[in-house]
Design a protein around this motif. Structure first.
Motif, short mmCIF file in Angstrom:
data_model
loop_
_atom_site.label_atom_id
_atom_site.label_comp_id
_atom_site.label_asym_id
_atom_site.label_seq_id
_atom_site.Cartn_x
_atom_site.Cartn_y
_atom_site.Cartn_z
N GLU A 1 5.52 2.22 -6.28
CA GLU A 1 4.83 1.50 -7.36
C GLU A 1 4.45 -0.05 -7.22
OE1 GLU A 1 7.03 2.66 -11.55
OE2 GLU A 1 8.45 2.44 -10.11
N VAL A 2 3.57 -0.16 -7.24
CA VAL A 2 2.73 -1.77 -7.42
C VAL A 2 2.77 -2.48 -8.48
CG1 VAL A 2 1.31 -3.11 -6.04
CG2 VAL A 2 1.71 -1.07 -5.00
N TRP A 3 3.36 -3.54 -8.76
CA TRP A 3 3.10 -4.56 -9.68
C TRP A 3 2.58 -5.52 -9.46
CZ3 TRP A 3 4.69 -3.13 -14.88
CH2 TRP A 3 5.22 -1.90 -14.97
N SER A 4 1.70 -6.16 -10.45
CA SER A 4 1.05 -7.61 -10.05
C SER A 4 1.60 -8.42 -11.27
CB SER A 4 -0.40 -7.39 -9.87
OG SER A 4 -0.80 -8.57 -9.81
N GLU A 5 1.94 -9.74 -10.80
CA GLU A 5 2.32 -10.52 -11.88
C GLU A 5 1.64 -11.92 -11.79
OE1 GLU A 5 6.69 -11.25 -11.80
OE2 GLU A 5 6.48 -12.53 -13.37
N ASP A 6 1.17 -12.31 -12.83
CA ASP A 6 0.34 -13.70 -12.87
C ASP A 6 1.52 -14.62 -13.37
OD1 ASP A 6 -0.56 -16.26 -13.83
OD2 ASP A 6 -2.56 -15.10 -14.34
N ILE A 7 2.13 -15.46 -12.29
CA ILE A 7 3.13 -16.28 -12.77
C ILE A 7 2.96 -17.33 -13.91
CG2 ILE A 7 4.98 -17.98 -11.57
CD1 ILE A 7 5.46 -15.42 -10.43
N LEU A 8 1.90 -17.74 -13.87
CA LEU A 8 1.45 -18.75 -14.67
C LEU A 8 1.37 -18.11 -16.24
CD1 LEU A 8 -1.43 -20.72 -12.79
CD2 LEU A 8 1.31 -21.17 -12.87
N THR A 9 1.03 -17.23 -16.66
CA THR A 9 0.90 -16.48 -17.86
C THR A 9 2.00 -15.67 -18.07
OG1 THR A 9 -0.37 -14.68 -17.10
CG2 THR A 9 -1.56 -16.59 -17.94
N GLY A 10 2.68 -15.17 -17.04
CA GLY A 10 3.84 -14.28 -17.25
C GLY A 10 3.30 -12.85 -17.52
N THR A 11 2.12 -12.68 -17.23
CA THR A 11 1.61 -11.19 -17.41
C THR A 11 1.65 -10.55 -16.29
OG1 THR A 11 -0.27 -12.29 -18.29
CG2 THR A 11 -0.65 -9.97 -18.16
N HIS B 1 -6.92 -1.71 -11.01
CA HIS B 1 -6.87 -3.34 -11.46
C HIS B 1 -7.10 -4.19 -10.17
CE1 HIS B 1 -5.54 -2.07 -15.56
NE2 HIS B 1 -4.81 -1.35 -14.81
N SER B 2 -7.90 -5.23 -10.25
CA SER B 2 -7.82 -6.14 -9.06
C SER B 2 -6.59 -7.19 -9.21
CB SER B 2 -9.08 -6.96 -9.23
OG SER B 2 -9.32 -7.51 -10.54
N ILE B 3 -6.24 -7.65 -8.08
CA ILE B 3 -5.00 -8.61 -8.07
C ILE B 3 -5.72 -9.55 -7.42
CG2 ILE B 3 -2.93 -8.80 -6.98
CD1 ILE B 3 -2.44 -5.90 -6.91
N GLN B 4 -5.28 -10.97 -7.97
CA GLN B 4 -5.93 -12.39 -7.80
C GLN B 4 -5.23 -13.07 -6.95
OE1 GLN B 4 -6.73 -13.30 -11.96
NE2 GLN B 4 -8.24 -11.79 -12.10
N LEU B 5 -5.80 -13.95 -6.40
CA LEU B 5 -5.30 -14.90 -5.67
C LEU B 5 -3.98 -15.71 -6.35
CD1 LEU B 5 -5.45 -16.66 -2.99
CD2 LEU B 5 -7.18 -18.00 -4.19
N GLY B 6 -2.90 -16.00 -5.68
CA GLY B 6 -2.02 -16.51 -6.38
C GLY B 6 -1.00 -15.63 -7.11
N ASN B 7 -1.56 -14.19 -7.52
CA ASN B 7 -0.41 -13.36 -8.12
C ASN B 7 0.76 -12.93 -7.10
OD1 ASN B 7 -2.04 -13.48 -10.25
ND2 ASN B 7 -2.51 -11.22 -10.37
N VAL B 8 1.81 -12.66 -7.72
CA VAL B 8 2.83 -12.05 -6.88
C VAL B 8 2.84 -10.58 -6.91
CG1 VAL B 8 5.41 -12.00 -6.99
CG2 VAL B 8 4.12 -14.37 -7.38
N VAL B 9 3.02 -9.94 -5.98
CA VAL B 9 3.06 -8.50 -5.94
C VAL B 9 4.30 -7.97 -5.52
CG1 VAL B 9 1.84 -6.48 -4.72
CG2 VAL B 9 0.41 -8.58 -5.12
N SER B 10 4.88 -7.13 -6.35
CA SER B 10 6.23 -6.26 -6.04
C SER B 10 5.95 -4.92 -5.86
CB SER B 10 7.05 -6.31 -7.07
OG SER B 10 7.39 -7.82 -7.61
N LEU B 11 6.34 -4.31 -4.78
CA LEU B 11 5.99 -3.05 -4.28
C LEU B 11 7.75 -2.38 -4.26
CD1 LEU B 11 4.41 -5.15 -1.86
CD2 LEU B 11 3.31 -2.81 -1.91
N THR B 12 7.81 -1.22 -4.89
CA THR B 12 9.06 -0.78 -4.87
C THR B 12 8.73 1.04 -4.09
OG1 THR B 12 9.69 -1.91 -6.81
CG2 THR B 12 11.08 0.13 -6.07
N ALA B 13 9.68 1.21 -3.26
CA ALA B 13 9.42 2.50 -2.32
C ALA B 13 10.85 3.46 -2.85
CB ALA B 13 8.98 2.13 -1.07
N THR B 14 10.58 4.67 -3.01
CA THR B 14 11.42 5.58 -3.48
C THR B 14 11.28 6.84 -2.70
OG1 THR B 14 11.90 4.54 -5.62
CG2 THR B 14 13.10 6.43 -5.26
N VAL B 15 12.47 7.26 -1.97
CA VAL B 15 12.14 8.33 -1.52
C VAL B 15 12.47 9.58 -2.46
CG1 VAL B 15 13.06 10.15 0.38
CG2 VAL B 15 13.27 7.70 0.84
N THR B 16 11.39 10.54 -2.57
CA THR B 16 11.37 11.41 -3.52
C THR B 16 12.13 12.82 -3.29
OG1 THR B 16 9.13 12.21 -3.14
CG2 THR B 16 9.51 10.50 -4.74
#
Ligand SMILES: CC(C)(COP(=O)(O)OP(=O)(O)OC[C@H]1O[C@@H](n2cnc3c(N)ncnc32)[C@H](O)[C@@H]1OP(=O)(O)O)[C@@H](O)C(=O)NCCC(=O)NCCS
Length: 172
Positions: free
Chosen positions: A94-104, A67-82
């Protein structure tokens, strides 16, 4: 090493970034290299927190960008030692991308990075072990040996004959 083992939650790290113009390509999407830089940083922090040592990146497993991540999105990265082996630690990101305006919010991608703890002269040094607590952590812990063998065989650092977990894959 002060403790005999640590739990994954003790070193888990979440990093949040806003995609700015300087992070994007000409299509206004986040550049893959920038995302990998963030993934390297967040996972190195987790490995350093777990080991209380300086760490170096030893390997990065395949990273695909579905998935492309667009300008203005908020990216959250969580790192866990396995899992910890001797001096090396596998970290799941794990990388999550959030569109703040739509809440997606979408899961953008995941990856495994391996770090090696080193002493002041850059030599690998043994690390405190990891004890999984949850079912998900146990699954990641169990799969880590197979992934370790695969990456070491591919890096020509392990003889496929010694890769006990991969016998069916390599038809040994
Ligand atoms: C990673 C590094 C410390 C390994 O050092 P080494 O002297 O080859 O050490 P060893 O062969 O004893 O291996 C040490 C550990 O590294 C692990 N390792 C080595 N190569 C690896 C690879 N390609 N993938 C995953 N783990 C690897 C080994 O499995 C071992 O793990 P263990 O102690 O948990 O069993 C060394 O190769 C290094 O410093 N590489 C450069 C790291 C770096 O600069 N990264 C940033 C790149 S810009």
């Amino acid at each position: 090493m002060s403790k005999k083992f640590k739990y994954p939650r003790e070193s888990q790290v979440t990093m949040t970034e806003l995609v700015l113009p300087n992070d994007t390509n000409t299509l206004n999407n986040l550049m893959g290299g920038r995302l990998m830089h963030w993934m390297d940083i967040v996972s190195a922090i987790a490995a350093q927190k777990h080991s209380n040592r300086t760490v170096v990146t030893a390997s990065v497993d395949n990273v695909s960008f579905s998935h492309s991540i667009q300008l203005g999105n908020v990216v959250s990265l969580t790192a866990t030692v396995t899992r910890v082996f001797n001096s090396s630690m596998e970290v799941f990101i794990e990388v999550w991308s959030e569109d703040i305006l739509t809440g997606t919010k979408i899961m953008s991608n995941t990856a495994f990075f391996t770090f090696v703890a080193v002493d002041q002269s850059g030599q690998p040094i043994e690390v405190t072990k990891l004890e999984p607590e949850t079912t998900d952590e146990q699954e990641l812990f169990d799969g880590a040996l197979r992934r370790r063998q695969l990456r070491l065989v591919l890096a020509k650092r392990m003889d496929p004959q010694e890769a006990t977990e991969l016998k069916s894959l390599f038809k040994l």
